[in-house]
Design a protein around this motif. Structure first.
Motif, PDB file in Angstrom:
ATOM      1  N   THR A 299     -14.696  25.122   9.186  1.00 48.50           N
ATOM      2  CA  THR A 299     -14.623  23.860   9.922  1.00 48.50           C
ATOM      3  C   THR A 299     -14.342  24.072  11.401  1.00 48.50           C
ATOM      4  OG1 THR A 299     -12.310  23.697   9.294  1.00 48.50           O
ATOM      5  CG2 THR A 299     -13.897  22.540   7.919  1.00 48.50           C
ATOM      6  N   ARG A 300     -14.567  23.015  12.168  1.00 53.23           N
ATOM      7  CA  ARG A 300     -14.412  23.069  13.623  1.00 53.23           C
ATOM      8  C   ARG A 300     -12.955  23.258  14.037  1.00 53.23           C
ATOM      9  NH1 ARG A 300     -16.955  18.984  14.402  1.00 53.23           N
ATOM     10  NH2 ARG A 300     -18.936  19.949  14.934  1.00 53.23           N
ATOM     11  N   ASN A 301     -12.020  22.637  13.326  1.00 49.85           N
ATOM     12  CA  ASN A 301     -10.598  22.722  13.666  1.00 49.85           C
ATOM     13  C   ASN A 301      -9.893  23.706  12.731  1.00 49.85           C
ATOM     14  OD1 ASN A 301     -10.865  20.666  15.653  1.00 49.85           O
ATOM     15  ND2 ASN A 301     -10.789  19.122  14.030  1.00 49.85           N
ATOM     16  N   LYS A 302      -8.845  24.309  13.222  1.00 50.90           N
ATOM     17  CA  LYS A 302      -8.054  25.215  12.392  1.00 50.90           C
ATOM     18  C   LYS A 302      -7.258  24.403  11.383  1.00 50.90           C
ATOM     19  CE  LYS A 302      -6.727  29.066  14.105  1.00 50.90           C
ATOM     20  NZ  LYS A 302      -7.455  29.968  13.169  1.00 50.90           N
ATOM     21  N   VAL A 303      -7.150  24.934  10.176  1.00 47.59           N
ATOM     22  CA  VAL A 303      -6.409  24.279   9.103  1.00 47.59           C
ATOM     23  C   VAL A 303      -5.208  25.145   8.742  1.00 47.59           C
ATOM     24  CG1 VAL A 303      -6.494  23.386   6.747  1.00 47.59           C
ATOM     25  CG2 VAL A 303      -8.509  23.192   8.230  1.00 47.59           C
ATOM     26  N   ARG A 304      -4.037  24.503   8.667  1.00 44.90           N
ATOM     27  CA  ARG A 304      -2.801  25.204   8.298  1.00 44.90           C
ATOM     28  C   ARG A 304      -2.170  24.496   7.104  1.00 44.90           C
ATOM     29  NH1 ARG A 304       0.917  25.259  13.103  1.00 44.90           N
ATOM     30  NH2 ARG A 304      -0.654  26.757  13.841  1.00 44.90           N
ATOM     31  N   PHE A 305      -2.049  25.220   5.990  1.00 41.52           N
ATOM     32  CA  PHE A 305      -1.387  24.685   4.810  1.00 41.52           C
ATOM     33  C   PHE A 305       0.067  25.142   4.804  1.00 41.52           C
ATOM     34  CE2 PHE A 305      -5.884  25.095   3.550  1.00 41.52           C
ATOM     35  CZ  PHE A 305      -6.137  23.775   3.169  1.00 41.52           C
ATOM     36  N   ALA A 306       0.966  24.252   4.389  1.00 42.19           N
ATOM     37  CA  ALA A 306       2.391  24.566   4.326  1.00 42.19           C
ATOM     38  C   ALA A 306       2.924  24.217   2.944  1.00 42.19           C
ATOM     39  CB  ALA A 306       3.165  23.789   5.385  1.00 42.19           C
ATOM     40  N   LEU A 307       3.668  25.140   2.357  1.00 43.54           N
ATOM     41  CA  LEU A 307       4.431  24.865   1.145  1.00 43.54           C
ATOM     42  C   LEU A 307       5.899  25.028   1.510  1.00 43.54           C
ATOM     43  CD1 LEU A 307       2.287  26.621  -1.622  1.00 43.54           C
ATOM     44  CD2 LEU A 307       2.315  24.207  -0.954  1.00 43.54           C
ATOM     45  N   TRP A 308       6.635  23.927   1.443  1.00 40.73           N
ATOM     46  CA  TRP A 308       7.986  23.871   1.992  1.00 40.73           C
ATOM     47  C   TRP A 308       9.042  24.278   0.966  1.00 40.73           C
ATOM     48  CZ3 TRP A 308       7.216  23.476   6.902  1.00 40.73           C
ATOM     49  CH2 TRP A 308       6.214  22.663   7.417  1.00 40.73           C
TER      50      TRP A 308
END
Length: 508
Positions: A299-308
């Motif tokens: 995708t065009r934008n960076k994706v950041r997944f977070a598991l808290w």
């Protein structure tokens, strides 16, 4: 027949990927309709079975580690290890953020009994998180002042040595406990001021060796009526509080604009009482399934997944993340999407009310930063496109989006929720199915929050909506800067007091 189905599935998967890669290789088309074709393709790959596979693994982890995945425990550490393996296999860059926090463990089940007058016997209750230990049999009194017990002056000599029965409302539970303890009470029982169980927390800064439990409004009123008849209760709590170390886990795409980051997250920890498969295995598993399938979408934008980590200790992990994040890095986050409980067995499709259009002042809800209303509308519009009803739930900061929308941080946020201890109304049951008069999740914060406490149908519907939102914003976030056209609300009445509030009740 079985072989035919498997072949069809492989061919469908391959065809979907081929179409997707062709689409994402054509920037003008993607720009003209950001996320729409990619959304369809991703939703073909994301399945309820895929989410359930991760949930089953989290259940196995809990089973191997004493039935819990609470932060600071081996069960949580194993959950982080498993999730990191999933992210890495999908090609993401992973990192961990370690931190210390005040943990809370229950050494043995709490007990609340009526010893006099009749009928004597055990009473249903929920221990407040961070309660101290106590074993007291004592007469019951009410606060000598305001029944909510928010001021030291609400307690007097008549409360010394007694178990004080206090109403929920107007101030944090920890404040009520501190006031009762300072007055010399033996313990406190807080009763709800609305329908449903009361599963609160005294806050991770509560260190008094003073026991506090919660009960329903109906039971509280029953007990209050017996105080003058010599009501006596026995309360036993056996707990541990101390410093523990835990981690947040992050996974970031190798593609996309690093100055325009789309974040999506869920808390991975359970409460100490159980495995936490709905709360919040479901949100975490949906993130894992979507991240795995998004490997095909540069995708065009960076994706950041977070598991808290340590969310159940009052949002410690997400709060620490934001506190440690330099302003320049905060500015790169375009939005944050939060998914906390998306498989409740008696579910409603709740969307956080990002613009606070549904809740009046004083209800604990507030408008999020600009752009939050657009996120809310995207979810409602998606459900409408699938001919599915949806409803608003308060944007109260009671999950990990709270630190993102805090004043001075002001990152647009939104998300989904299927209900916790709130009670489903007859109107909701008529639209969404399920059972009226029963909580959305009868096993909320209990040992019975297992794989059997999850609606696969809810998981399927909500994971598709999550996938749609993430891929849409991963392509284009420009809609966040434009006020939504038309209404942002759902198709059914919003959840009111106690209806679907995922309480981390240091609040009232």
């Amino acid at each position: 027949m079985g072989q035919t189905r498997r072949t069809w599935g492989r061919r469908t998967l391959a065809a979907t990927i081929a179409v997707t890669l062709a689409v994402v290789a054509a920037p003008p088309a993607a720009q003209a309709s950001p996320g729409s074709i990619s959304s369809w393709a991703l939703r073909q790959l994301v399945t309820a079975n895929g989410v359930m596979k991760h949930l089953k693994e989290l259940q196995r982890i809990a089973d191997r580690h004493g039935g819990s995945r609470a932060s600071g425990s081996p069960g949580y550490d194993a959950s982080v290890d498993y999730a990191e393996r999933v992210f890495r296999r999908a090609g993401y860059r992973t990192s961990r953020q370690a931190f210390d926090f005040q943990t809370f463990l229950i050494n043995s089940p709490s007990e609340l009994e009526r010893t006099a007058p009749a009928p004597a016997g055990p009473l249903p209750h929920r221990i407040m998180s961070y309660s101290g230990s106590v074993d007291a049999t004592a007469p019951v009194t009410l606060p000598t002042g305001d029944p909510q017990g928010c001021a030291a002056g609400d307690f007097g000599p008549a409360n010394v040595g007694t178990i004080v029965l206090i109403s929920r409302g107007a101030c944090p539970f920890g404040q009520k406990g501190r006031n009762a303890a300072a007055a010399g009470a033996a313990a406190a029982v807080v009763y709800n001021n609305t329908t449903g169980d009361l599963a609160g927390t005294l806050g991770n800064d509560y260190t008094l060796d003073f026991g506090v439990v919660g009960i329903t409004q109906a039971l509280g009123q029953e007990l209050a009526a017996q105080v003058d008849d010599g009501l006596t209760l026995r309360l036993h709590t056996d707990t541990y509080r101390g410093q523990a170390r835990t981690e947040n886990l992050f996974a970031e795409s190798r593609w996309g604009d690093p100055d325009n980051v789309v974040m999506a997250g869920a808390h991975l920890d359970s409460v100490a009482e159980g495995p936490g498969i709905n709360d919040n295995g479901t949100g975490s598993a949906a993130i894992l399934e979507i991240a795995d399938k998004m490997r095909w979408f540069p995708t065009r934008n960076k994706v950041r997944f977070a598991l808290w980590g340590a969310e159940e200790a009052n949002l410690v992990g997400s709060t620490r993340y934001i506190a440690d994040l330099p302003q320049a890095e905060r500015d790169r986050i375009a939005l944050y999407l939060n998914f906390d409980m998306v498989g409740s067995p008696n579910y409603v499709r709740f969307v956080y009310d990002g613009d606070n259009s549904a809740f009046p002042p004083g209800t604990g809800s507030a408008a999020g930063p600009p752009g939050s209303g657009a996120i809310e509308k995207l979810f409602h519009d998606y459900f409408a496109s699938q001919r599915l009803d949806s409803a608003e739930t308060p944007f109260s900061g009671r999950s990990d989006y709270g630190p993102f929308i805090a004043p001075g941080v002001d990152i647009p946020a939104g998300g989904l929720f299927t209900g916790a201890e709130g009670i489903k109304t007859p109107e909701q049951a008529a639209v969404y199915g399920g059972t009226a008069g029963v909580s959305y999740d009868p096993c909320y914060h209990q040992a019975c929050d297992t794989i059997d406490n999850v609606s696969k149908k809810a998981v399927g519907e909500m994971s598709d909506a999550i996938a749609h939102a993430i891929i849409t914003y991963a392509w284009d976030t420009r809609s966040l800067s434009t006020p939504p056209a038309g209404p942002t609300g759902g198709t059914t009445a919003p959840a009111g007091e106690g209806g679907g509030l995922h309480d981390h009740e240091v609040e009232i």
